[in-house]
Design a protein around this motif. Sequence first.
Motif, mmCIF file in Angstrom:
data_model
loop_
_atom_site.group_PDB
_atom_site.id
_atom_site.type_symbol
_atom_site.label_atom_id
_atom_site.label_comp_id
_atom_site.label_asym_id
_atom_site.label_seq_id
_atom_site.Cartn_x
_atom_site.Cartn_y
_atom_site.Cartn_z
ATOM 1 N N UNK A 1 0.836 -1.206 0.000
ATOM 2 C CA UNK A 1 0.000 0.000 0.000
ATOM 3 C C UNK A 1 0.872 1.258 0.000
ATOM 4 N N UNK A 2 1.941 1.246 0.795
ATOM 5 C CA UNK A 2 2.858 2.385 0.829
ATOM 6 C C UNK A 2 3.494 2.646 -0.524
ATOM 7 N N UNK A 3 3.870 1.574 -1.209
ATOM 8 C CA UNK A 3 4.480 1.711 -2.537
ATOM 9 C C UNK A 3 3.475 2.296 -3.531
ATOM 10 N N UNK A 4 2.241 1.844 -3.458
ATOM 11 C CA UNK A 4 1.190 2.393 -4.334
ATOM 12 C C UNK A 4 1.001 3.881 -4.053
ATOM 13 N N UNK A 5 0.980 4.255 -2.773
ATOM 14 C CA UNK A 5 0.842 5.672 -2.418
ATOM 15 C C UNK A 5 2.025 6.494 -2.917
#
Length: 159
Positions: free
Chosen positions: A98-102
């Motif tokens: 999720x952090x990478x997507x953000x």
Amino acid sequence: MVKLNNLITKVLKILIITVFLALIISCVLQVFTRFILNSSLSWTEELARYSFIWANLLGAALCTKSKSNATVSVVTENISDKNRKKLSLIINILTILIGTILIVFGSKVAWAVRTQLSPALRISMAFVYMAAPIFGALITFYSIYDIYMNMANYMGDDI
């Protein structure tokens, strides 16, 4: 890695305090000018909104670090220690995803709005939208750090 974690956490706490102070001061100033002076300032509401966004995302990153995010305690309290460690790893991996997507998509959005100025403060909207990729970077870092510390504890290394 521990020193980097401590440095990032210290800077993060200072940023949260600063942004929250900006939020409080702008709200108090808005109330004062509206009800005492009968003439409200145009930029205080906008500053409060943007400060609120940043305070929430930075605070949520700090919650990720201290593992104080919302959990379903009925699940985590009723599983074995071995399964709790597996669950923690799965949660950290999902948080990294999720952090990478953000980071990726939040950066694209911030870049797309970099020339747009906010109506009252006249600052680039990229400043506001950069909260998402910075939040993503922070939760990714804290999740990687948690995996690292769990692996180090499992292997018995002193860190």
